[in-house]
Design a protein around this motif. Structure first.
Motif, PDB file in Angstrom:
ATOM      1  N   LEU A   6     -68.024  52.429  38.291  1.00 39.22           N
ATOM      2  CA  LEU A   6     -67.036  51.387  38.034  1.00 39.22           C
ATOM      3  C   LEU A   6     -67.021  50.385  39.175  1.00 39.22           C
ATOM      4  O   LEU A   6     -67.016  50.759  40.352  1.00 39.22           O
ATOM      5  CB  LEU A   6     -65.646  51.994  37.863  1.00 39.22           C
ATOM      6  N   GLN A   7     -66.986  49.105  38.819  1.00 42.33           N
ATOM      7  CA  GLN A   7     -66.931  48.041  39.815  1.00 42.33           C
ATOM      8  C   GLN A   7     -65.723  47.135  39.599  1.00 42.33           C
ATOM      9  O   GLN A   7     -64.974  46.863  40.534  1.00 42.33           O
ATOM     10  CB  GLN A   7     -68.217  47.206  39.786  1.00 42.33           C
ATOM     11  N   ASP A   8     -65.524  46.659  38.367  1.00 39.77           N
ATOM     12  CA  ASP A   8     -64.407  45.765  38.080  1.00 39.77           C
ATOM     13  C   ASP A   8     -63.109  46.534  37.859  1.00 39.77           C
ATOM     14  O   ASP A   8     -62.042  46.109  38.287  1.00 39.77           O
ATOM     15  CB  ASP A   8     -64.709  44.905  36.846  1.00 39.77           C
ATOM     16  N   LEU A   9     -63.193  47.674  37.192  1.00 35.19           N
ATOM     17  CA  LEU A   9     -62.006  48.443  36.830  1.00 35.19           C
ATOM     18  C   LEU A   9     -61.766  49.525  37.878  1.00 35.19           C
ATOM     19  O   LEU A   9     -62.692  50.243  38.246  1.00 35.19           O
ATOM     20  CB  LEU A   9     -62.190  49.072  35.450  1.00 35.19           C
ATOM     21  N   PRO A  10     -60.521  49.679  38.371  1.00 39.16           N
ATOM     22  CA  PRO A  10     -60.240  50.734  39.357  1.00 39.16           C
ATOM     23  C   PRO A  10     -60.479  52.111  38.751  1.00 39.16           C
ATOM     24  O   PRO A  10     -60.033  52.392  37.639  1.00 39.16           O
ATOM     25  CB  PRO A  10     -58.755  50.520  39.697  1.00 39.16           C
ATOM     26  N   PRO A  11     -61.178  53.005  39.455  1.00 46.91           N
ATOM     27  CA  PRO A  11     -61.446  54.353  38.912  1.00 46.91           C
ATOM     28  C   PRO A  11     -60.168  55.114  38.569  1.00 46.91           C
ATOM     29  O   PRO A  11     -60.127  55.839  37.583  1.00 46.91           O
ATOM     30  CB  PRO A  11     -62.228  55.030  40.043  1.00 46.91           C
ATOM     31  N   GLN A  12     -59.123  54.959  39.396  1.00 48.76           N
ATOM     32  CA  GLN A  12     -57.897  55.695  39.134  1.00 48.76           C
ATOM     33  C   GLN A  12     -57.275  55.286  37.807  1.00 48.76           C
ATOM     34  O   GLN A  12     -56.771  56.117  37.051  1.00 48.76           O
ATOM     35  CB  GLN A  12     -56.901  55.453  40.279  1.00 48.76           C
ATOM     36  N   PRO A  39     -77.746  36.742  32.378  1.00 51.96           N
ATOM     37  CA  PRO A  39     -78.206  38.140  32.345  1.00 51.96           C
ATOM     38  C   PRO A  39     -77.810  38.867  33.627  1.00 51.96           C
ATOM     39  O   PRO A  39     -77.891  38.311  34.723  1.00 51.96           O
ATOM     40  CB  PRO A  39     -79.722  38.007  32.198  1.00 51.96           C
ATOM     41  N   GLY A  40     -77.384  40.096  33.468  1.00 53.67           N
ATOM     42  CA  GLY A  40     -76.931  40.884  34.607  1.00 53.67           C
ATOM     43  C   GLY A  40     -75.444  40.854  34.828  1.00 53.67           C
ATOM     44  O   GLY A  40     -74.916  41.640  35.619  1.00 53.67           O
ATOM     45  N   ASP A  41     -74.722  39.957  34.131  1.00 52.37           N
ATOM     46  CA  ASP A  41     -73.270  39.892  34.258  1.00 52.37           C
ATOM     47  C   ASP A  41     -72.615  41.000  33.450  1.00 52.37           C
ATOM     48  O   ASP A  41     -73.062  41.329  32.344  1.00 52.37           O
ATOM     49  CB  ASP A  41     -72.734  38.546  33.764  1.00 52.37           C
ATOM     50  N   VAL A  42     -71.538  41.586  33.990  1.00 55.52           N
ATOM     51  CA  VAL A  42     -70.719  42.505  33.203  1.00 55.52           C
ATOM     52  C   VAL A  42     -70.051  41.690  32.098  1.00 55.52           C
ATOM     53  O   VAL A  42     -69.454  40.639  32.347  1.00 55.52           O
ATOM     54  CB  VAL A  42     -69.666  43.188  34.082  1.00 55.52           C
ATOM     55  N   PHE A  43     -70.150  42.173  30.859  1.00 53.87           N
ATOM     56  CA  PHE A  43     -69.705  41.386  29.710  1.00 53.87           C
ATOM     57  C   PHE A  43     -68.362  41.892  29.205  1.00 53.87           C
ATOM     58  O   PHE A  43     -68.215  43.075  28.887  1.00 53.87           O
ATOM     59  CB  PHE A  43     -70.744  41.453  28.585  1.00 53.87           C
ATOM     60  N   LEU A  44     -67.381  40.994  29.133  1.00 55.35           N
ATOM     61  CA  LEU A  44     -66.065  41.287  28.594  1.00 55.35           C
ATOM     62  C   LEU A  44     -65.778  40.354  27.427  1.00 55.35           C
ATOM     63  O   LEU A  44     -66.286  39.225  27.366  1.00 55.35           O
ATOM     64  CB  LEU A  44     -64.963  41.110  29.640  1.00 55.35           C
ATOM     65  N   ARG A  45     -64.938  40.820  26.506  1.00 53.86           N
ATOM     66  CA  ARG A  45     -64.560  39.988  25.375  1.00 53.86           C
ATOM     67  C   ARG A  45     -63.844  38.722  25.856  1.00 53.86           C
ATOM     68  O   ARG A  45     -64.076  37.631  25.330  1.00 53.86           O
ATOM     69  CB  ARG A  45     -63.642  40.769  24.432  1.00 53.86           C
TER      70      ARG A  45
END
Length: 830
Positions: free
Chosen positions: A208-214, A356-362
């Motif tokens: 996980l990079q964008d979203l906190p693991p906790q 390309p390579g970007d994390v994709f979100l709606r």
């Protein structure tokens, strides 16, 4: 009769009230005897779900005589007691089924299980639980209310069926396999083989990079809804035990304790059995419903709620219960733009801002579409099934190894067939004509996913026509409704885009409005107002607009003070338009360059004839009908030629946004105002220089205007706005002279209290916190070779939105009053 567990608090309150009333009915010297030993709420046993209302002995008070606690009527108490067997039966009937959420379990639908061997009915006299590892036999029996181990009481088919359903409904077992063992001489034994879901002792999250693991762990291991029937309690209450149902009662100095036992099995497995996150800490336990289902649920929430449409998960669970989860948030492999030329496809990718390579979100996709249609307005997204229908469902599958370890991986399901193409009917020939002009936005996302490739479907935008109602109401026209329309014709190769715009409004003969003793003037002021123009947008030359317009209409130079709709509304309501009007007839030619996203530079030539207008009488207004007409200042009449040079800056301007208007004036910006305030500093301003001459008169005039506004966020919910406006000139016609006073132009003072100047300075500061704001305006006017004393207006505001607000303002000079000037305003002019 005892009530179900969720009614225990109500019963406790009723008990306390009853005891209090009974005590009040006793003489003061003999309050009766209450037991002192408090009962304890214990886990229900398998062969008894009786509720016990214990009456422990009264605690002795050192100041009381022990003999006074004796009750001579104790021997008669047993005669009034209810049969405990009846109470037990009633309690069992009213116990809720915490593991029964299936409507099919209704007895009217699902018949009881029948156990027959060679036509002879059998009733098991024993229950054996096989296969338990982490849970004990006694724990499981207490949880589902099963008979204790070794009990020989026969089980009816209905009881067997209920127990099996409860075992399956606990969410603790992957398999519940019942088997009836029947011996020739011995009793029948119901043997249930149970396979527990995996137990997790530790957890680690990777990737996980964008979203906190906790935050993601809380979705994977949510806190259980409750244990032992306390699922409806607040999440902040962690300890749920018997002490919650114990109360200490004091009656006339005597003290007693009343306790109520839980008569029913728990509604949920105890939370200490289950793996969950509580207060940021992981608590080991069984994964309720299975680890594969938990991973699948959290993955779907990651995709659906958080918008990570390409996310996948994988996990490894060791034999000892150590769980390692790897989350791939989902990155794009490519961005495809089919159906357009390579150069145009590259421009589309640049406008989208997705690589390309970007994390994709709606949410990124939606913002990308907005950027595309803002920067390349001649294109629109169309076709495709959209992200919602295109998104594939996923499943997490479990693989077991010989060592006892388990592996989990994401498996993409087959793509769901879209009904859009199946239900699509042939297009009717006549419908193509209807699509020539788009009366409303039929925008589709037009963006789909094929694996990890983003496909953007675009095509040239059709001509679009927009129509706007003009509810004009002024003191010189009365009610004059009209329409403004704009037709845009787009070039699919982005060479030249054309815009045609027009407007008209017609003064109506209502309320007997007229100019006294001047029928010709009344007729002249009721002429139809007309405007029309055409302009081109040439991106290759940096020309935002180049064109011309002709006009013959009722105009004003006060649009920088008060918005159109605010002026019209208050003109109709209370006869306070706070604007001066004149008739302007002629033409204008203009060219505007946009060297950068936030900059404009333009030049205009005007050839106009000005005519003074008078206010109609009586005023056509809803209130203040007996008030005199709102005065309208005269203008310098005649024909004027002038050149206007302008430079503008707006840090919030959107690339490709249209600029300009039919109702252009040197005092207002050509940039459209972009939405509400943001959390970032914003600066906007304009500088215009107008040089002109009245035809037939040798005297020339000039006027310079500078107007700048700075928005500075202070905290997340507060911010400061500062404005500075400076204007001045020489030999100005009446309609171009400076004046201060009124809304947005020295609030708290009357409309143009200080007029007739050749220069003015106005400063405003407003601090806003949430919906509340305070402001101060300071200004002065230069007239007759001297400056007026600086005037200060102060006030407060309540904001419904950034634009819609209620302002209350006070003047602070010698004419100050306690009652403020107040307005509900719908448009922000600065």
């Amino acid at each position: 009769m005892l009530l179900p567990p969720r009614m225990n608090r109500i019963l406790l309150c009723l008990c306390l009230c009853f005891v209090s009333l009974a005590a009040l009915a006793q003489p003061a010297g003999d309050a009766g005897t209450l037991p002192s030993d408090a009962g304890a709420l214990t886990a229900p046993s398998g062969d008894a779900t009786r509720s016990q209302a214990r009456a422990p002995k009264d605690e002795e008070d050192p100041d009381e005589d022990p003999d006074e606690h004796e009750d001579p009527d104790d021997d008669n108490d047993d005669d009034n007691d209810n049969d405990p067997d009846d109470e037990d039966a009633t309690a069992r009937e009213e116990c809720p089924d915490g593991f029964d959420d299936d409507d099919d379990s209704n007895p009217s639908v699902l018949a009881p299980l029948q156990l027959d061997v060679n036509g002879k009915g059998l009733a098991p006299t024993g229950l054996a639980l096989v296969g338990l590892h982490h849970l004990t036999d006694a724990q499981v029996r207490a949880l589902v209310g099963a008979p204790a181990a070794g009990a020989t009481e026969p089980l009816s088919p209905k009881e067997v069926q209920t127990l099996l359903r409860k075992l399956a409904g606990t969410g603790l077992f992957a398999h519940v396999a019942p088997r009836l063992r029947v011996s020739e001489q011995g009793p029948a034994l119901l043997e249930v083989t149970l396979e527990e879901y995996p137990t997790v002792t530790s957890v680690q999250v990777q990737g996980l990079q964008d979203l906190p693991p906790q935050e993601w762990l809380e979705e994977l291991f949510p806190r259980p809804p409750g244990s032992f029937g306390n699922d409806d309690e607040d999440d902040d209450d962690d300890e749920r035990d018997v002490e919650e149902f114990v109360a200490t009662v004091r009656i006339h100095g005597r003290r007693a304790k009343v306790s109520i036992d839980n008569p029913c099995p728990p509604l949920h497995p105890p939370r200490e059995w289950l793996a969950h996150i509580e207060r940021g800490q992981f608590h080991p336990g069984i994964v309720q419903g299975g680890l594969d289902a938990a991973l699948e649920r959290s993955l779907n929430e990651l995709r659906d709620d958080e918008g990570y449409l390409l996310a996948t998960v994988s996990a490894t669970l060791s034999h000892e219960g150590a769980l390692v989860v790897t989350v791939d948030e989902g990155r794009l492999e490519a961005v495809d733009v089919p159906g357009v030329e390579p150069k145009m496809a590259e421009r589309v990718r640049e406008a989208l801002g997705l690589s390309p390579g970007d994390v994709f979100l709606r949410s990124d996709a939606r913002r990308a579409v907005d950027r595309l249609e803002s920067r390349l307005r001649f294109l629109r997204t169309v076709g495709g099934e959209g992200l919602n229908e295109e998104r594939r469902s996923v499943k997490v599958v479990e693989e077991r190894e010989a060592t006892g370890a388990r592996r989990y991986r994401t498996q993409e399901q087959e793509r769901r067939a879209s009904r859009r193409d199946e239900d699509k009917e042939p297009e009717e020939p006549e419908s193509r004509w209807r699509k020539l002009f788009s009366w409303h936005d039929e925008r589709e996302e037009g963006i789909t996913l094929e694996g990890r490739r983003l496909v953007v479907h675009v095509r040239a935008r059709r001509p679009d026509l927009s129509v706007e109602l003009l509810p004009v109401h002024t003191q010189v026209t009365g009610f004059a409704p009209g329409l403004a329309a704009e037709l845009r014709i787009w070039d699919p190769k982005d060479r030249v885009h054309a815009t045609l715009d027009a407007a008209f409004f017609v003064p109506l003969r209502l309320g007997g409005q007229r100019l006294p003793d001047d029928p010709e003037g009344t007729k002249r002021q009721r002429r139809v107002s007309l405007l029309g123009g055409a302009k081109l947008h040439v991106p290759a030359l940096g020309l935002a607009e180049v064109g011309a317009q002709v006009h013959d209409f009722t105009d004003t130079s006060d649009r920088w003070r008060l918005g159109d709709i605010d002026s019209y509304v208050y003109s109709f309501l209370i006869n306070r338009p706070d604007r001066d009007y004149f008739r302007r007839k002629g033409f204008a030619a203009f060219a505007t360059w946009r060297p950068a996203r936030s900059w404009l530079a333009g030049a205009e030539f005007h050839g106009d004839t000005y005519e003074s207008l008078q206010a109609f009488t009586p005023p056509l207004t809803l209130f203040r009908r007996d008030s005199p007409p709102f005065p309208n200042a005269p203008v310098s009449e005649g024909r004027f030629h002038s050149v206007v040079l302008r430079a503008e800056y707006d840090s919030k301007a959107k690339p490709g946004s249209p600029v300009g208007s039919l109702f252009r004036t040197p005092e207002t910006s050509l940039f459209p105002r972009e939405g509400d305030r943001t959390r970032e500093p914003a600066l906007r301003g304009l500088v215009t220089l107008e040089v002109g001459q009245q035809v037939g008169v040798d005297t020339r005039f000039w006027k310079l205007i500078g107007d700048a506004v700075l928005d500075l966020p202070v905290t997340w919910h507060s911010g400061l706005s500062v404005r500075l406006r400076v204007a001045g000139g020489q030999d100005l016609p009446l309609q171009k002279q400076e004046a201060l006073g009124g809304w947005s132009a020295l609030r708290g003072f009357g409309f143009k209290d200080f007029r007739g100047g050749d220069a003015s300075v106005l400063g405003s500061a407003e601090y806003r916190w949430h919906a509340f704001g305070v402001f101060a305006d300071l200004g002065a006017v230069h007239a007759a070779s001297d400056w007026t004393d600086p005037r200060l207006g102060v006030g407060a505001s309540f904001h419904f939105t950034d634009a819609v607000r209620v302002d209350a303002a006070w003047r602070t000079d010698e004419k100050a009053r306690a009652t403020p000037e107040a307005r509900l305003l719908f448009v922000r002019t600065f």
